[in-house]
Design an enzyme around this catalytic site. Structure first.
Site, short mmCIF file in Angstrom:
data_model
loop_
_atom_site.label_atom_id
_atom_site.label_comp_id
_atom_site.label_asym_id
_atom_site.label_seq_id
_atom_site.Cartn_x
_atom_site.Cartn_y
_atom_site.Cartn_z
CG HIS A 124 -1.90 0.97 1.51
ND1 HIS A 124 -1.58 2.26 1.86
CD2 HIS A 124 -3.26 1.17 1.16
CE1 HIS A 124 -2.84 2.88 1.94
NE2 HIS A 124 -3.79 2.36 1.66
CG ASP A 201 0.68 -2.50 6.07
OD1 ASP A 201 -0.38 -2.48 7.21
OD2 ASP A 201 0.58 -1.81 5.23
CD GLN A 204 -6.89 -4.34 4.20
OE1 GLN A 204 -7.61 -4.94 4.62
NE2 GLN A 204 -6.90 -3.02 3.65
CE LYS A 227 -7.46 -0.43 6.30
NZ LYS A 227 -7.80 0.40 5.22
CB CYS A 365 -3.79 3.48 -1.39
SG CYS A 365 -5.04 4.85 -1.14
#
Ligand code: 7TS
Length: 407
Positions: A124, A201, A204, A227, A365
């Protein structure tokens, strides 16, 4: 393992019962942000109605109550990520701020001229741009781990890219544009063998799969509360305590100090050193309730149900002529990206919306991912545990509606 009672769970989410343009909302844009259960909404409202005070400063009842709730949330997040220490949990604005924090503190202290920062081809923008800015400032080079046509990282290429110059690795756990689940544990072990720390990261992954920062042995892990059924504007940075301790602060201000004179400031201990100013108190409290909610459902159960949905949705889309799936790695989570021969992704998104189905269309993104696959954009269905097979049937029907309009 018992299965999730999805129909009961859906009752906890007011937004899942909205109608848009006269149609029942089918919400399939969870990678952008998840909906919130009533318990989280209530916790945020209760804070303002009954608990509102600043934290870490008052001796009065409300301030002690707010501080207690804020710090209890930190413990809940620690447990959710299986971090060894509570002080290793830093509240941030979100994944983006967590990455910028690490780039600007750890990165600026450890990356110099001629060094390299290694990220993957499916990051991202928030795990690209902060490193690019750092490299430009320091005269360092940003290197990229390539991927194959299915959207899987080439681990053997990663190994070759690790050199004594590699001072930092940034890796998405799950790709927001492709859904690929990366073999982070294996890759972290390889980076560590090279003496290089790794930032994962988890924006997600944390909403979809069990996270164990000790098992994967990452040095840093970031995620976003919004999220994960929590409020917006709150996120988490986990860092191993010795690394965080050795890092300079990110921002200066109240709460991050022990003492200040005009000559010298003594910084506060972890985690407060990295939480300058009044924090997002109700956000942290809401996030604590959100991770409790997820943990009570069980992340293993959530992952299992979402895998079943993903398989079902993949089959439905694959049966529609003219649909090209982008991201076909065998190990994926929660994301179905696709294009259609007959229509631009933005038109697909619009017609889905006209049919009550919320998806995202665009570059997500992750423009380098679009470039890699030679598409300007994709349409993206992204799942949460409260989604149903009927939601995916509605998405497939919307895709047929796109064909009717454009074919
Ligand atoms: N990393 C990944 C992998 C993401 O998917 C996102 C947001 C971020 C970082 C940034 O998170 P933030 O909460 O700090 O903004 N991804 C998306 C998306 O896929 N659609 O909207 C936002």
């Amino acid at each position: 393992m018992t299965e999730l009672d999805v129909e009961r769970i859906r009752k906890d989410f007011p937004a899942l019962h909205l109608t848009v343009g006269g149609k029942s909302l089918v919400y399939l844009d969870n990678a952008a942000t998840s909906q919130k259960p009533q318990a989280v909404i209530d916790a945020v409202t209760r804070y303002y109605a009954e608990q509102n005070a600043n934290v870490h400063r008052g001796v009065h009842y409300l301030s002690e109550l707010a501080t207690d709730l804020y710090e209890k949330s930190r413990k809940k997040v620690q447990k959710f990520l299986n971090a060894p220490l509570t002080c290793e949990i830093i509240f941030t604005r979100g994944a983006t701020e967590g990455i910028n924090l690490v780039a600007q503190t750890y990165g600026r202290a450890h990356v110099g001229a001629g060094d390299e920062v290694l990220i993957s081809a499916m990051e991202h923008h928030s795990n690209i741009v902060p490193w690019q800015m750092l490299c430009e400032e320091k005269g360092a080079t940003l290197r990229v781990i390539p991927m194959n046509d299915a959207g899987e990282l080439l681990v053997e290429e990663f190994e070759k890219l690790l050199t004594p110059r590699t001072k930092m690795v940034g890796l998405s756990h799950v790709s927001n544009a492709l859904g690929t689940v990366n073999p982070v544990k294996k890759m972290i072990a390889m980076a560590h063998a090279n003496g290089t720390p790794v930032l994962v990261d988890g924006a997600q992954s944390a909403p979809h799969v069990p996270i164990d920062v000790q098992d994967i042995d990452c040095d840093f892990f970031v995620c976003s509360g919004h999220k994960m059924c929590g409020p917006t504007g709150i996120g988490v940075l986990f860092g191993k305590a010795p690394r965080l301790d050795a890092m300079p602060p990110y921002q200066g201000g109240g709460d991050m100090i022990l003492s200040v004179t005009f000559e010298k400031t003594i910084f506060n201990s972890l985690p407060y050193k990295f939480e300058a100013g009044t924090p997002h108190i109700e956000g942290a409290i809401g996030l604590g309730v959100a991770v409790d909610y997820l943990a009570e459902l069980g992340m293993e159960r959530i992952a299992k149900w979402e895998d079943e949905l993903l398989e079902y949705g993949t089959r439905l889309l694959s049966n529609i002529d003219g649909v090209r799936r982008i991201g076909t790695a065998p190990h994926r989570a929660a994301v179905l990206s696709f294009t259609m021969d007959c229509a631009h992704p933005h038109d697909i998104g619009q017609i889905f919306s006209d049919n009550g189905v919320a998806i995202r269309a665009g570059h997500h993104c992750a423009q380098p991912v679009m470039q890699r696959f030679g598409v300007p954009a994709t349409a993206r269905i992204s799942l949460a545990f409260y989604n149903t097979k009927a939601d995916l049937d509605a998405a497939a029907a919307a895709a047929e509606a796109v064909k009717k309009v454009f074919d």
